[in-house]
Write a protein that holds these residues in place. Structure first.
Motif, PDB file in Angstrom:
ATOM      1  N   GLU A  48       0.231   8.969 -12.394  1.00  0.00           N
ATOM      2  CA  GLU A  48      -0.957   9.244 -11.588  1.00  0.00           C
ATOM      3  C   GLU A  48      -1.965   8.116 -11.760  1.00  0.00           C
ATOM      4  O   GLU A  48      -2.320   7.756 -12.891  1.00  0.00           O
ATOM      5  N   THR A  49      -2.414   7.562 -10.641  1.00  0.00           N
ATOM      6  CA  THR A  49      -3.407   6.491 -10.684  1.00  0.00           C
ATOM      7  C   THR A  49      -4.792   7.081 -10.929  1.00  0.00           C
ATOM      8  O   THR A  49      -5.000   8.287 -10.818  1.00  0.00           O
ATOM      9  N   ALA A  50      -5.722   6.202 -11.240  1.00  0.00           N
ATOM     10  CA  ALA A  50      -7.099   6.641 -11.487  1.00  0.00           C
ATOM     11  C   ALA A  50      -7.700   7.336 -10.266  1.00  0.00           C
ATOM     12  O   ALA A  50      -8.557   8.209 -10.410  1.00  0.00           O
ATOM     13  N   ASP A  51      -7.228   6.982  -9.070  1.00  0.00           N
ATOM     14  CA  ASP A  51      -7.759   7.620  -7.863  1.00  0.00           C
ATOM     15  C   ASP A  51      -6.897   8.784  -7.365  1.00  0.00           C
ATOM     16  O   ASP A  51      -7.093   9.283  -6.265  1.00  0.00           O
ATOM     17  N   GLY A  52      -5.941   9.227  -8.184  1.00  0.00           N
ATOM     18  CA  GLY A  52      -5.185  10.436  -7.875  1.00  0.00           C
ATOM     19  C   GLY A  52      -3.876  10.266  -7.135  1.00  0.00           C
ATOM     20  O   GLY A  52      -3.180  11.245  -6.877  1.00  0.00           O
ATOM     21  N   GLU A  53      -3.499   9.047  -6.780  1.00  0.00           N
ATOM     22  CA  GLU A  53      -2.219   8.831  -6.114  1.00  0.00           C
ATOM     23  C   GLU A  53      -1.099   8.907  -7.159  1.00  0.00           C
ATOM     24  O   GLU A  53      -1.293   8.545  -8.320  1.00  0.00           O
ATOM     25  N   VAL A  54       0.067   9.382  -6.750  1.00  0.00           N
ATOM     26  CA  VAL A  54       1.184   9.537  -7.681  1.00  0.00           C
ATOM     27  C   VAL A  54       2.357   8.660  -7.238  1.00  0.00           C
ATOM     28  O   VAL A  54       2.742   8.666  -6.070  1.00  0.00           O
ATOM     29  N   PHE A  55       2.924   7.932  -8.207  1.00  0.00           N
ATOM     30  CA  PHE A  55       4.104   7.109  -7.986  1.00  0.00           C
ATOM     31  C   PHE A  55       5.185   7.587  -8.936  1.00  0.00           C
ATOM     32  O   PHE A  55       4.907   7.868 -10.104  1.00  0.00           O
TER      33      PHE A  55
ATOM     34  N   ALA B  59       3.685   1.446  -8.569  1.00  0.00           N
ATOM     35  CA  ALA B  59       2.223   1.552  -8.483  1.00  0.00           C
ATOM     36  C   ALA B  59       1.569   0.171  -8.417  1.00  0.00           C
ATOM     37  O   ALA B  59       0.688  -0.073  -7.587  1.00  0.00           O
ATOM     38  N   VAL B  60       2.008  -0.734  -9.283  1.00  0.00           N
ATOM     39  CA  VAL B  60       1.442  -2.083  -9.300  1.00  0.00           C
ATOM     40  C   VAL B  60       1.743  -2.796  -7.989  1.00  0.00           C
ATOM     41  O   VAL B  60       0.881  -3.475  -7.419  1.00  0.00           O
ATOM     42  N   LYS B  61       2.961  -2.632  -7.490  1.00  0.00           N
ATOM     43  CA  LYS B  61       3.346  -3.236  -6.210  1.00  0.00           C
ATOM     44  C   LYS B  61       2.416  -2.790  -5.086  1.00  0.00           C
ATOM     45  O   LYS B  61       2.132  -3.542  -4.157  1.00  0.00           O
ATOM     46  N   ASN B  62       1.896  -1.570  -5.212  1.00  0.00           N
ATOM     47  CA  ASN B  62       0.999  -1.021  -4.200  1.00  0.00           C
ATOM     48  C   ASN B  62      -0.476  -1.233  -4.530  1.00  0.00           C
ATOM     49  O   ASN B  62      -1.347  -0.580  -3.955  1.00  0.00           O
ATOM     50  N   GLY B  63      -0.753  -2.133  -5.476  1.00  0.00           N
ATOM     51  CA  GLY B  63      -2.126  -2.534  -5.740  1.00  0.00           C
ATOM     52  C   GLY B  63      -2.880  -1.769  -6.796  1.00  0.00           C
ATOM     53  O   GLY B  63      -4.081  -1.961  -6.953  1.00  0.00           O
ATOM     54  N   HIS B  64      -2.209  -0.911  -7.533  1.00  0.00           N
ATOM     55  CA  HIS B  64      -2.897  -0.112  -8.555  1.00  0.00           C
ATOM     56  C   HIS B  64      -2.770  -0.757  -9.924  1.00  0.00           C
ATOM     57  O   HIS B  64      -1.714  -1.259 -10.296  1.00  0.00           O
ATOM     58  N   ARG B  65      -3.869  -0.699 -10.689  1.00  0.00           N
ATOM     59  CA  ARG B  65      -3.878  -1.239 -12.052  1.00  0.00           C
ATOM     60  C   ARG B  65      -4.551  -0.279 -13.036  1.00  0.00           C
ATOM     61  O   ARG B  65      -4.600  -0.569 -14.221  1.00  0.00           O
TER      62      ARG B  65
END
Length: 130
Positions: free
Chosen positions: A29-36, A60-66
């Motif tokens: 789960e990303t900090a903004d709530g998206e799940v990979f 997640a990283v491929k989609n711009g999340h860190r």
């Protein structure tokens, strides 16, 4: 059941595990709530195998999340599997020691919750290298 655990369970069906027959799924789960999600992908030489956590992080990283909030890990045996050392170090690249790791113990048990720092104390970080 926690929806993150459920997502980790669902992706297990896509795992490629002809050697171990040990299916693992991870849901990050990303900090903004998206799940990979990710599942393990075995290779005949073993060292080229990918772990479920790695696949989820890469997606997640491929989609711009860190920035990440938590990860759930589940095996088809519902045995409380935790991320391996390599996956813990990869998580530490993006997450602090308070990052939440949920490990699936099965339908009748709540997931065991760890902080990444419990699973990987004194980790190697960018600061360590400086």
């Amino acid at each position: 059941m926690d929806e993150l655990i459920e997502a980790a369970r669902e992706i297990q069906d896509r795992a490629h595990v002809p050697y171990s027959e040990y299916r693992v799924g991870a849901a990050l789960e990303t900090a903004d709530g998206e799940v990979f999600v990710g599942c393990n992908l075995e290779n005949a030489n073993y060292s080229n195998s990918l772990h479920a956590e790695e696949v989820a992080i890469a997606e997640a990283v491929k989609n711009g999340h860190r920035e990440f909030a938590r990860i759930a890990v589940s095996s088809d045996r519902r045995d409380g599997v935790t991320p391996c050392g390599m996956c813990r170090q990869t998580l530490a690249e993006f997450c602090d020691e308070a990052f939440v790791v949920l490990c699936d113990e099965g339908d009748d048990e709540p997931a065991t919750e760890y902080a990444l720092g419990e699973l990987l104390p004194n980790t190697i970080t960018q600061e360590t290298l400086e």
